[in-house]
Motif scaffolding. Structure first.
Motif, mmCIF file in Angstrom:
data_model
loop_
_atom_site.group_PDB
_atom_site.id
_atom_site.type_symbol
_atom_site.label_atom_id
_atom_site.label_comp_id
_atom_site.label_asym_id
_atom_site.label_seq_id
_atom_site.Cartn_x
_atom_site.Cartn_y
_atom_site.Cartn_z
ATOM 1 N N ASN A 89 0.798 -1.236 0.000
ATOM 2 C CA ASN A 89 0.000 0.000 0.000
ATOM 3 C C ASN A 89 0.826 1.280 0.000
ATOM 4 O O ASN A 89 0.507 2.235 0.713
ATOM 5 C CB ASN A 89 -0.961 0.035 1.201
ATOM 6 N N VAL A 90 1.890 1.286 -0.754
ATOM 7 C CA VAL A 90 2.707 2.504 -0.870
ATOM 8 C C VAL A 90 2.295 3.260 -2.136
ATOM 9 O O VAL A 90 2.029 2.658 -3.177
ATOM 10 C CB VAL A 90 4.213 2.137 -0.916
ATOM 11 N N THR A 91 2.228 4.577 -2.004
ATOM 12 C CA THR A 91 1.875 5.433 -3.141
ATOM 13 C C THR A 91 3.000 6.431 -3.392
ATOM 14 O O THR A 91 3.447 7.109 -2.458
ATOM 15 C CB THR A 91 0.576 6.218 -2.850
ATOM 16 N N VAL A 92 3.449 6.519 -4.641
ATOM 17 C CA VAL A 92 4.436 7.529 -5.019
ATOM 18 C C VAL A 92 3.771 8.469 -6.023
ATOM 19 O O VAL A 92 3.267 8.042 -7.059
ATOM 20 C CB VAL A 92 5.689 6.902 -5.665
ATOM 21 N N ILE A 93 3.783 9.745 -5.668
ATOM 22 C CA ILE A 93 3.176 10.737 -6.554
ATOM 23 C C ILE A 93 4.285 11.571 -7.191
ATOM 24 O O ILE A 93 5.017 12.280 -6.499
ATOM 25 C CB ILE A 93 2.193 11.630 -5.771
ATOM 26 N N CYS A 94 4.419 11.446 -8.493
ATOM 27 C CA CYS A 94 5.354 12.293 -9.249
ATOM 28 C C CYS A 94 4.553 13.393 -9.946
ATOM 29 O O CYS A 94 4.944 14.555 -9.955
ATOM 30 C CB CYS A 94 6.107 11.472 -10.290
ATOM 31 N N GLU A 95 3.461 12.995 -10.527
ATOM 32 C CA GLU A 95 2.566 13.948 -11.209
ATOM 33 C C GLU A 95 1.351 14.171 -10.342
ATOM 34 O O GLU A 95 0.731 13.206 -9.888
ATOM 35 C CB GLU A 95 2.086 13.336 -12.529
ATOM 36 N N ARG A 110 -2.556 26.357 -10.343
ATOM 37 C CA ARG A 110 -1.771 26.176 -11.579
ATOM 38 C C ARG A 110 -0.278 26.386 -11.328
ATOM 39 O O ARG A 110 0.559 25.671 -11.852
ATOM 40 C CB ARG A 110 -2.236 27.152 -12.658
ATOM 41 N N SER A 111 0.030 27.422 -10.536
ATOM 42 C CA SER A 111 1.443 27.773 -10.398
ATOM 43 C C SER A 111 2.168 26.932 -9.345
ATOM 44 O O SER A 111 3.366 26.754 -9.417
ATOM 45 C CB SER A 111 1.586 29.261 -10.063
ATOM 46 N N ARG A 112 1.442 26.406 -8.359
ATOM 47 C CA ARG A 112 2.114 25.724 -7.245
ATOM 48 C C ARG A 112 1.753 24.255 -7.095
ATOM 49 O O ARG A 112 2.578 23.443 -6.688
ATOM 50 C CB ARG A 112 1.710 26.422 -5.918
ATOM 51 N N LEU A 113 0.497 23.929 -7.359
ATOM 52 C CA LEU A 113 0.045 22.596 -6.938
ATOM 53 C C LEU A 113 0.019 21.566 -8.060
ATOM 54 O O LEU A 113 0.051 20.363 -7.801
ATOM 55 C CB LEU A 113 -1.351 22.692 -6.303
ATOM 56 N N ILE A 114 -0.076 22.041 -9.285
ATOM 57 C CA ILE A 114 -0.045 21.092 -10.401
ATOM 58 C C ILE A 114 1.419 20.904 -10.770
ATOM 59 O O ILE A 114 2.074 21.808 -11.295
ATOM 60 C CB ILE A 114 -0.875 21.605 -11.592
ATOM 61 N N VAL A 115 1.936 19.735 -10.449
ATOM 62 C CA VAL A 115 3.376 19.521 -10.624
ATOM 63 C C VAL A 115 3.661 18.159 -11.257
ATOM 64 O O VAL A 115 2.868 17.218 -11.162
ATOM 65 C CB VAL A 115 4.139 19.594 -9.279
ATOM 66 N N ALA A 116 4.805 18.097 -11.893
ATOM 67 C CA ALA A 116 5.350 16.818 -12.353
ATOM 68 C C ALA A 116 6.827 16.872 -12.018
ATOM 69 O O ALA A 116 7.558 17.719 -12.540
ATOM 70 C CB ALA A 116 5.149 16.643 -13.847
ATOM 71 N N ASN A 117 7.251 16.018 -11.117
ATOM 72 C CA ASN A 117 8.625 16.080 -10.631
ATOM 73 C C ASN A 117 9.113 14.665 -10.301
ATOM 74 O O ASN A 117 8.334 13.826 -9.859
ATOM 75 C CB ASN A 117 8.670 16.956 -9.377
ATOM 76 N N SER A 118 10.400 14.451 -10.492
ATOM 77 C CA SER A 118 10.948 13.112 -10.263
ATOM 78 C C SER A 118 10.942 12.743 -8.783
ATOM 79 O O SER A 118 11.040 13.612 -7.911
ATOM 80 C CB SER A 118 12.396 13.059 -10.743
ATOM 81 N N TRP A 126 14.027 1.293 2.953
ATOM 82 C CA TRP A 126 12.909 0.456 3.401
ATOM 83 C C TRP A 126 11.722 1.390 3.635
ATOM 84 O O TRP A 126 11.784 2.246 4.518
ATOM 85 C CB TRP A 126 13.295 -0.281 4.680
ATOM 86 N N ILE A 127 10.682 1.185 2.843
ATOM 87 C CA ILE A 127 9.484 2.027 2.947
ATOM 88 C C ILE A 127 8.391 1.210 3.622
ATOM 89 O O ILE A 127 7.971 0.162 3.121
ATOM 90 C CB ILE A 127 9.019 2.475 1.541
ATOM 91 N N GLY A 128 7.916 1.674 4.778
ATOM 92 C CA GLY A 128 6.878 0.964 5.530
ATOM 93 C C GLY A 128 5.537 0.996 4.805
ATOM 94 O O GLY A 128 5.357 1.688 3.793
ATOM 95 N N SER A 129 4.597 0.248 5.357
ATOM 96 C CA SER A 129 3.289 0.145 4.696
ATOM 97 C C SER A 129 2.519 1.469 4.781
ATOM 98 O O SER A 129 2.709 2.264 5.703
ATOM 99 C CB SER A 129 2.474 -0.970 5.332
ATOM 100 N N ASN A 130 1.679 1.699 3.771
ATOM 101 C CA ASN A 130 0.789 2.871 3.721
ATOM 102 C C ASN A 130 1.513 4.212 3.711
ATOM 103 O O ASN A 130 1.004 5.203 4.243
ATOM 104 C CB ASN A 130 -0.203 2.837 4.892
ATOM 105 N N VAL A 131 2.677 4.230 3.130
ATOM 106 C CA VAL A 131 3.432 5.489 3.006
ATOM 107 C C VAL A 131 3.044 6.198 1.710
ATOM 108 O O VAL A 131 2.788 5.557 0.697
ATOM 109 C CB VAL A 131 4.954 5.193 3.022
ATOM 110 N N VAL A 132 2.998 7.529 1.775
ATOM 111 C CA VAL A 132 2.781 8.349 0.580
ATOM 112 C C VAL A 132 4.018 9.224 0.376
ATOM 113 O O VAL A 132 4.472 9.885 1.318
ATOM 114 C CB VAL A 132 1.521 9.238 0.721
ATOM 115 N N ILE A 133 4.548 9.220 -0.844
ATOM 116 C CA ILE A 133 5.742 10.020 -1.162
ATOM 117 C C ILE A 133 5.359 11.053 -2.206
ATOM 118 O O ILE A 133 4.791 10.718 -3.250
ATOM 119 C CB ILE A 133 6.868 9.098 -1.687
ATOM 120 N N LEU A 134 5.674 12.299 -1.927
ATOM 121 C CA LEU A 134 5.231 13.392 -2.793
ATOM 122 C C LEU A 134 6.297 13.794 -3.826
ATOM 123 O O LEU A 134 7.468 13.409 -3.696
ATOM 124 C CB LEU A 134 4.827 14.587 -1.927
ATOM 125 N N PRO A 135 5.908 14.564 -4.859
ATOM 126 C CA PRO A 135 6.830 14.883 -5.957
ATOM 127 C C PRO A 135 8.107 15.588 -5.489
ATOM 128 O O PRO A 135 8.078 16.404 -4.578
ATOM 129 C CB PRO A 135 6.007 15.837 -6.838
#
Ligand code: COA
Length: 176
Positions: A89-95, A110-118, A126-135
């Protein structure tokens, strides 16, 4: 092979197939179907193949558990190193974007929140369960991310980070 025949083959005959055979069988499947297989296929090694086929870079020895979700528009925005452990249940958000919402028209959005980043996950993380990683986040080598964390900033190597937002609570001493 018809789409309707491919899924049973991949689900039940994968143990008799090598990597090249799996890729050959499903190379015409749409990206969204490959990602579904990546999140739900019962076998660890097989799940990785579907993410790699949709532009996620995954190093040797890495384990991707069930329900791994990557928001990247299938572009090469996520790089995962070697021997990384990704729990369920890990989520990685790039876009990130609000899709069809009228929020799209707001200047701040538009200027701050809509992003696409590596996002970069270095070796031995080691990423624990239910982690969310942001752009834009990099998880340094050997970082541990406690279950349930939301990682908004990069995490330095060989440290433990927990919580929302994730903060470093401990350094791990390395021998040698
Ligand atoms: C972070 C973790 C590795 C524990 O590390 P630790 O160094 O032993 O940390 P401690 O248990 O000593 O806890 C230190 C503090 O962090 C807190 N903490 C620990 N894990 C936490 C978490 N996941 N989220 C939020 N806070 C957490 C503790 O409550 C404690 O807070 P306190 O000092 O206010 O009491 C562990 O809790 C964890 O989340 N492991 C991942 C589990 C997992 O998902 N496994 C995958 C299964 S495949």
């Amino acid at each position: 092979m018809k789409y309707s025949e491919i899924i049973p083959v991949l689900m039940f005959d994968y143990e008799t197939m090598n990597r090249e055979q799996i890729i050959a069988v499903c190379q015409d499947l749409p990206h969204k179907m490959l990602r579904w297989l990546g999140a739900h296929h019962p076998d660890n090694e097989t799940r990785k193949i579907f993410f790699e086929m949709t532009n996620v870079d995954i190093g040797e020895g890495t384990v991707i558990n069930l329900n791994f979700v990557v928001s990247d528009g299938y572009r090469p925005l996520l790089k995962i190193g070697k021997r990384v452990a990704v729990s369920p249940n890990v989520t990685v958000i790039c876009e990130s974007s609000p899709n069809n919402s009228r929020l799209q028209e707001e200047v701040y959005v538009r200027s701050r929140l809509i992003v696409a980043n590596s996002v970069v996950i270095e070796d031995d993380v080691w990423i624990g369960s239910n982690v969310v990683i942001l752009p834009g986040v990099t998880l340094g080598q050997g970082a541990i991310i406690g279950s349930g964390a939301v990682v908004t900033r990069s995490v330095t190597p060989w440290t433990i980070a927990v919580g929302i937002p994730a903060r470093v609570i401990r350094r791990i001493s390395r021998k040698g």
